[in-house]
Scaffold this motif. Structure first.
Motif, PDB file in Angstrom:
ATOM      1  N   THR A  78      63.802  11.858  17.348  1.00 40.31           N
ATOM      2  CA  THR A  78      63.266  12.691  18.419  1.00 40.31           C
ATOM      3  C   THR A  78      63.155  14.143  17.962  1.00 40.31           C
ATOM      4  OG1 THR A  78      64.142  11.194  20.103  1.00 40.31           O
ATOM      5  CG2 THR A  78      63.610  13.441  20.814  1.00 40.31           C
ATOM      6  N   GLN A  79      64.185  14.640  17.287  1.00 40.14           N
ATOM      7  CA  GLN A  79      64.161  16.014  16.778  1.00 40.14           C
ATOM      8  C   GLN A  79      63.088  16.188  15.702  1.00 40.14           C
ATOM      9  OE1 GLN A  79      68.221  16.529  15.486  1.00 40.14           O
ATOM     10  NE2 GLN A  79      68.959  16.988  17.554  1.00 40.14           N
ATOM     11  N   SER A  80      62.684  15.086  15.076  1.00 36.02           N
ATOM     12  CA  SER A  80      61.668  15.136  14.026  1.00 36.02           C
ATOM     13  C   SER A  80      60.258  14.914  14.573  1.00 36.02           C
ATOM     14  CB  SER A  80      61.974  14.095  12.949  1.00 36.02           C
ATOM     15  OG  SER A  80      63.218  14.384  12.341  1.00 36.02           O
ATOM     16  N   GLY A  81      60.122  14.868  15.894  1.00 36.79           N
ATOM     17  CA  GLY A  81      58.801  14.794  16.507  1.00 36.79           C
ATOM     18  C   GLY A  81      58.352  13.430  16.976  1.00 36.79           C
ATOM     19  N   PHE A  82      59.204  12.409  16.872  1.00 34.03           N
ATOM     20  CA  PHE A  82      58.850  11.100  17.409  1.00 34.03           C
ATOM     21  C   PHE A  82      58.935  11.176  18.925  1.00 34.03           C
ATOM     22  CE2 PHE A  82      59.544  10.270  13.057  1.00 34.03           C
ATOM     23  CZ  PHE A  82      58.884   9.089  12.747  1.00 34.03           C
ATOM     24  N   THR A  83      57.929  10.630  19.604  1.00 27.91           N
ATOM     25  CA  THR A  83      57.779  10.905  21.034  1.00 27.91           C
ATOM     26  C   THR A  83      58.365   9.857  21.972  1.00 27.91           C
ATOM     27  OG1 THR A  83      55.592   9.860  21.033  1.00 27.91           O
ATOM     28  CG2 THR A  83      55.686  12.247  20.620  1.00 27.91           C
ATOM     29  N   ASN A  84      58.656   8.648  21.474  1.00 24.41           N
ATOM     30  CA  ASN A  84      59.100   7.581  22.378  1.00 24.41           C
ATOM     31  C   ASN A  84      60.150   6.715  21.688  1.00 24.41           C
ATOM     32  OD1 ASN A  84      59.307   5.776  24.475  1.00 24.41           O
ATOM     33  ND2 ASN A  84      57.296   4.873  24.188  1.00 24.41           N
ATOM     34  N   VAL A  85      61.332   7.274  21.489  1.00 26.64           N
ATOM     35  CA  VAL A  85      62.399   6.586  20.762  1.00 26.64           C
ATOM     36  C   VAL A  85      63.474   6.138  21.741  1.00 26.64           C
ATOM     37  CG1 VAL A  85      64.081   6.775  18.898  1.00 26.64           C
ATOM     38  CG2 VAL A  85      61.956   8.071  18.773  1.00 26.64           C
ATOM     39  N   ARG A  86      63.902   4.877  21.587  1.00 27.75           N
ATOM     40  CA  ARG A  86      64.938   4.315  22.456  1.00 27.75           C
ATOM     41  C   ARG A  86      66.016   3.654  21.607  1.00 27.75           C
ATOM     42  NH1 ARG A  86      62.232   0.466  26.481  1.00 27.75           N
ATOM     43  NH2 ARG A  86      64.102   0.849  27.693  1.00 27.75           N
ATOM     44  N   ASN A  87      67.248   3.812  22.024  1.00 27.11           N
ATOM     45  CA  ASN A  87      68.388   3.184  21.371  1.00 27.11           C
ATOM     46  C   ASN A  87      68.650   1.834  22.030  1.00 27.11           C
ATOM     47  OD1 ASN A  87      70.838   2.868  19.898  1.00 27.11           O
ATOM     48  ND2 ASN A  87      71.968   3.678  21.632  1.00 27.11           N
ATOM     49  N   LEU A  88      68.924   0.802  21.220  1.00 26.80           N
ATOM     50  CA  LEU A  88      69.291  -0.501  21.775  1.00 26.80           C
ATOM     51  C   LEU A  88      70.766  -0.473  22.135  1.00 26.80           C
ATOM     52  CD1 LEU A  88      68.369  -3.344  22.500  1.00 26.80           C
ATOM     53  CD2 LEU A  88      69.037  -4.048  20.195  1.00 26.80           C
ATOM     54  N   ALA A  89      71.054  -0.402  23.405  1.00 24.18           N
ATOM     55  CA  ALA A  89      72.425  -0.290  23.902  1.00 24.18           C
ATOM     56  C   ALA A  89      73.253  -1.492  23.475  1.00 24.18           C
ATOM     57  CB  ALA A  89      72.422  -0.172  25.427  1.00 24.18           C
ATOM     58  N   GLY A  90      74.381  -1.228  22.836  1.00 28.01           N
ATOM     59  CA  GLY A  90      75.290  -2.294  22.424  1.00 28.01           C
ATOM     60  C   GLY A  90      74.975  -2.911  21.080  1.00 28.01           C
ATOM     61  N   GLY A  91      73.790  -2.661  20.554  1.00 30.25           N
ATOM     62  CA  GLY A  91      73.417  -3.139  19.232  1.00 30.25           C
ATOM     63  C   GLY A  91      73.520  -4.646  19.062  1.00 30.25           C
ATOM     64  N   MET A  92      73.704  -5.072  17.816  1.00 22.85           N
ATOM     65  CA  MET A  92      73.752  -6.491  17.493  1.00 22.85           C
ATOM     66  C   MET A  92      74.987  -7.180  18.059  1.00 22.85           C
ATOM     67  SD  MET A  92      70.946  -7.421  16.056  1.00 22.85           S
ATOM     68  CE  MET A  92      70.274  -6.418  17.383  1.00 22.85           C
ATOM     69  N   MET A  93      76.061  -6.428  18.274  1.00 29.44           N
ATOM     70  CA  MET A  93      77.250  -7.035  18.889  1.00 29.44           C
ATOM     71  C   MET A  93      76.902  -7.556  20.280  1.00 29.44           C
ATOM     72  SD  MET A  93      80.162  -4.351  17.586  1.00 29.44           S
ATOM     73  CE  MET A  93      81.410  -4.974  18.690  1.00 29.44           C
ATOM     74  N   ALA A  94      76.163  -6.755  21.045  1.00 26.42           N
ATOM     75  CA  ALA A  94      75.761  -7.167  22.384  1.00 26.42           C
ATOM     76  C   ALA A  94      74.686  -8.257  22.317  1.00 26.42           C
ATOM     77  CB  ALA A  94      75.257  -5.965  23.173  1.00 26.42           C
ATOM     78  N   TYR A  95      73.817  -8.157  21.330  1.00 27.65           N
ATOM     79  CA  TYR A  95      72.743  -9.154  21.172  1.00 27.65           C
ATOM     80  C   TYR A  95      73.313 -10.553  20.964  1.00 27.65           C
ATOM     81  CZ  TYR A  95      68.243 -11.038  19.594  1.00 27.65           C
ATOM     82  OH  TYR A  95      67.090 -11.757  19.466  1.00 27.65           O
ATOM     83  N   LEU A  96      74.379 -10.621  20.167  1.00 31.22           N
ATOM     84  CA  LEU A  96      74.996 -11.916  19.844  1.00 31.22           C
ATOM     85  C   LEU A  96      75.983 -12.407  20.891  1.00 31.22           C
ATOM     86  CD1 LEU A  96      75.553 -11.340  16.044  1.00 31.22           C
ATOM     87  CD2 LEU A  96      73.903 -12.895  17.105  1.00 31.22           C
ATOM     88  N   ALA A  97      76.363 -11.544  21.813  1.00 32.73           N
ATOM     89  CA  ALA A  97      77.385 -11.892  22.817  1.00 32.73           C
ATOM     90  C   ALA A  97      76.885 -12.942  23.799  1.00 32.73           C
ATOM     91  CB  ALA A  97      77.821 -10.646  23.574  1.00 32.73           C
TER      92      ALA A  97
END
Length: 97
Positions: A78-97
């Protein structure tokens, strides 16, 4: 706004993907479990902005193991100018849960 695991799994089934997945985990983590996307470890992110530049205005969903490194990566992008960045909450730990 963070992306949720449920949202990602629902969107994975769509015929056309209108987002870019960015995996900021280390190589060994990616080899253990991989849901795809562009792979740029967090430590190499700032040096790889040219590689990611074509996606500057696309929705980019960043993921890691737990969501902490991807949150840092999302902030850097985002600080580098990307306009639509989202974090995947919980990452792969949550994905596999």
């Amino acid at each position: 706004m963070d992306a949720t695991i449920q949202e990602l799994k629902e969107r994975e089934t769509e015929a056309t993907k209108d987002y870019v997945l960015l995996d900021v985990r280390e190589d060994y983590e990616r080899s253990e479990f991989n849901v795809g996307g562009i792979h740029v470890p967090l430590g190499e992110l700032m040096g790889s902005l040219d590689k990611l530049a074509p996606h500057k205005d696309d929705e980019v969903i960043v993921y890691c193991r737990s969501g902490k490194r991807s949150a840092m990566a999302a902030q850097l992008l985002t600080q580098s100018g990307f306009t639509n960045v989202r974090n995947l909450a919980g990452g792969m730990m949550a994905y596999l849960a």
